[in-house]
Design an enzyme around this catalytic site. Structure first.
Site, PDB file in Angstrom:
ATOM      1  CB  CYS A 239      -2.157   1.538   6.408  1.00 49.16           C
ATOM      2  SG  CYS A 239      -1.450   0.850   4.672  1.00 49.16           S
TER       3      CYS A 239
ATOM      4  CG  HIS B 274      -2.061  -1.144   1.193  1.00 48.29           C
ATOM      5  ND1 HIS B 274      -2.952  -0.958   2.045  1.00 48.29           N
ATOM      6  CD2 HIS B 274      -2.063  -2.088   0.533  1.00 48.29           C
ATOM      7  CE1 HIS B 274      -3.904  -1.971   1.892  1.00 48.29           C
ATOM      8  NE2 HIS B 274      -3.314  -2.749   0.665  1.00 48.29           N
TER       9      HIS B 274
ATOM     10  CD  GLU C 267      -2.002   4.225   3.152  1.00 52.25           C
ATOM     11  OE1 GLU C 267      -3.139   4.545   3.706  1.00 52.25           O
ATOM     12  OE2 GLU C 267      -1.700   3.508   2.323  1.00 52.25           O
TER      13      GLU C 267
ATOM     14  CB  CYS D 145      -6.473  -0.457   5.307  1.00 51.90           C
ATOM     15  SG  CYS D 145      -4.721  -0.893   5.305  1.00 51.90           S
TER      16      CYS D 145
END
Length: 150
Positions: A92, A59, A61, A89
């Site tokens: 993260c 992801h 992040e 999410c």
């Protein structure tokens, strides 16, 4: 720093995160972009790479946190702010908490997978969260991406 000055900075940096999200979009990735700012300097830029790397943990992040830690030479990012186009999410949010980021700024909420619903205490206890920065632009990019794939 005044509220007006902070709002201007947040807008400036979110525009940079949105540029990362647009790069993800063009690459066929879910269009989420993130940057890490430390002492008014961008030290990391990233976007989703889950398709490119065939890695569900890639992801935006996660990529930005790793880059920032490498740039600073340490795993803790206490003096940094993370700007991300979509609400983090749960995964993260955990990484953001472990990295001890003190400020998180995100664009649009993620009603299906956002941390706020499922892990509201994942961030560091001293972390400050600002949301809704360029919310409409961030949401529109996500909606456009998924409409094209249906």
């Amino acid at each position: 720093m005044s509220t007006e000055e902070q709002t201007k900075k947040d807008l400036y940096y979110m525009q940079r995160a949105l540029a990362e999200a647009e790069a993800a979009y063009k690459a066929g990735e879910i269009p989420v972009g993130a940057i890490v700012v430390c002492r008014d300097r961008i030290i990391a830029r990233a976007h989703n790479l889950t398709e490119t790397l065939n890695d569900v943990t890639a992801h935006a992040e996660m990529q930005a946190i790793t880059m920032a830690a490498n740039e600073l030479g340490g795993k803790y990012l206490q003096d940094c702010t993370l700007y991300v186009t979509v609400e983090p999410c749960i995964m993260c949010a955990g990484a953001i908490g472990w990295a001890q980021l003190r400020r998180i700024v995100y664009g649009c909420p993620d009603e299906k997978r956002g941390y706020h619903e499922y892990a509201p205490k994942a961030f560091h206890p001293k972390a400050n969260v600002t949301y809704g920065v360029m919310e409409e632009e961030c949401r529109t990019l996500m909606q456009q991406f998924f409409q094209e794939r249906r």
